[in-house]
Scaffold this active site. Sequence first.
Site, PDB file in Angstrom:
ATOM      1  N   LYS A 187       0.852  -1.064  -0.050  1.00 12.52           N
ATOM      2  CA  LYS A 187      -0.066  -0.059   0.005  1.00 12.52           C
ATOM      3  C   LYS A 187       0.808   1.199  -0.206  1.00 12.52           C
ATOM      4  O   LYS A 187       0.665   2.311  -0.621  1.00 12.52           O
ATOM      5  CB  LYS A 187      -0.938  -0.091   1.263  1.00 12.52           C
ATOM      6  CG  LYS A 187      -2.023  -1.003   0.940  1.00 12.52           C
ATOM      7  CD  LYS A 187      -2.820  -1.188   2.617  1.00 12.52           C
ATOM      8  CE  LYS A 187      -3.740  -2.300   2.311  1.00 12.52           C
ATOM      9  NZ  LYS A 187      -4.137  -2.744   3.785  1.00 12.52           N
ATOM     10  N   GLN A 219      -3.851  -1.478  10.062  1.00 11.63           N
ATOM     11  CA  GLN A 219      -3.884  -2.608   9.306  1.00 11.63           C
ATOM     12  C   GLN A 219      -4.393  -3.808  10.377  1.00 11.63           C
ATOM     13  O   GLN A 219      -3.829  -3.823  11.459  1.00 11.63           O
ATOM     14  CB  GLN A 219      -2.248  -2.870   9.201  1.00 11.63           C
ATOM     15  CG  GLN A 219      -2.200  -4.345   8.234  1.00 11.63           C
ATOM     16  CD  GLN A 219      -2.867  -4.295   6.926  1.00 11.63           C
ATOM     17  OE1 GLN A 219      -2.848  -3.140   5.959  1.00 11.63           O
ATOM     18  NE2 GLN A 219      -3.566  -5.365   6.579  1.00 11.63           N
ATOM     19  N   ASP A 230     -10.574   3.750   4.961  1.00 10.22           N
ATOM     20  CA  ASP A 230     -11.131   2.237   4.646  1.00 10.22           C
ATOM     21  C   ASP A 230     -12.530   2.128   4.751  1.00 10.22           C
ATOM     22  O   ASP A 230     -12.958   1.003   4.583  1.00 10.22           O
ATOM     23  CB  ASP A 230     -10.440   1.363   5.848  1.00 10.22           C
ATOM     24  CG  ASP A 230      -8.984   0.910   5.594  1.00 10.22           C
ATOM     25  OD1 ASP A 230      -8.851   0.609   4.258  1.00 10.22           O
ATOM     26  OD2 ASP A 230      -8.089   0.730   6.562  1.00 10.22           O
TER      27      ASP A 230
END
Length: 287
Positions: A54, A98, A121
Site C-alpha cells: 500500500k 492494518q 478504509d
Amino acid sequence: MAAKLIDGKGLAARIREELAVEVETFHKTTDVQPHLAAVLVGEDPASAVYVRNKQKACEKCGIKSTLHRLDESTSQSQLLELVDELNRDVAVHGILVQLPLPSHIDETAVLDAVAPLKDVDCFHPENVGLMVQGRPRYLPCTPAGCQRLVAEAGVETSGAHAVVVGRSEIVGKPMAMMLVQKGDFANATVTITHSRTKDLPEITRSADILIAAIGRPKFITAEMIKPGACVIDVGINRLDGKLVGDVDFEAALEVAGSITPVPGGVGPMTIAMLLQNSLTAARLQTD
Ligand code: NDP
C-alpha cells in the site's frame, strides 16, 4: 468455453495512472500533498507485506505515506493515543490501521476512534451508515474494487441476482449493501449467504453475479456456478505454497462467463480504491 478473465491488475494500473495525474494537479493547485498514515502493530508477515504494498502504491502516485510500526505488546491505550495524535495532525489526511490487531486489543474500539474524515478504509460507523443510506463519503476499498471489476466485465447489475458469500464487516456485508443501492453498477437483487446458510450451492447456482469472500481455498466449485455468471473471487489463501482464491479457478473457468484471477484480481483493486479514498480525504480536508 473458457470464461473471460477480468484483469484486476490492468484495471488497477489504469486507475492508479489517472489518480497520479489527479494527485499532481491537486498538489500543484493547493500546495497540499495527500498523506496516508499507516499503523502496523506486531510482526504478522502478511500484514507487513500488505502495508508495504500500500505504501509503495501511494508513493508511486504522489501520495505521501508514513508508517507507524508498533510492537506486538503495545497496549490498547497506547494505540488509541497514536490514533488520537494522527486524528489531530492536520498534515495527515487518511489513517489506515492494518488488521488484524493483536488479540489483546479491541479492534472495534480502535477503528471507531479514527476520525470519520480520515477513515479511508470506510470502517467507521458514520461512514458505513452514509454508504448504506446511498450518500457515501468513502466507499469501502475491497467491495468498491469488486464493483469496478463487475463493471469492467461489462456485466449488467441492474435487475441481476447477485449472491455474496460471506458477511464480514469488511467485505461481504458492505458489498451486498453497495450492490443493492439505487444507481449505476448497482440495482441488483442481492442475497447474502454465510456459514449457516442452507442449500448454499442451490443459491449460488442462481447467481448472475457471484462474489466469494469466505477465506476457504477453492470452496466455490464449478457445480456451484451458474453457466455464464460473473464470478468475483475475493479470497486470498495459501495452499501448498501458492496463493489461491475462494473459487476453484481452473474448473470455474469452464462454466463462468467472466472471472477474476487470484492473484491479479481483487487485490490490486483494493489498493487502487484506497489511493482514491486518500485523495478524496485530502480534498475533503482542504479548504
Ligand atoms: P471473514 O473470515 O471475516 O468472513 C468470512 C465469511 O465467510 C463469514 O461471513 C463466514 O460466515 C463465511 N463462511 C465461512 N465458511 C462458510 C461456509 N462453509 N459457507 C458459507 N459461508 C461461509 O473473512 P473476510 O471477509 O475478511 O475475508 C474473506 C476472504 O477474502 C479471505 O480469504 C481474505 O483473505 C480475503 N480478503 C481479500 C482482500 C483483497 O483485497 N483481495 C481484502 C479482504 C479480505 P459466518 O459469518 O457465518 O462465520
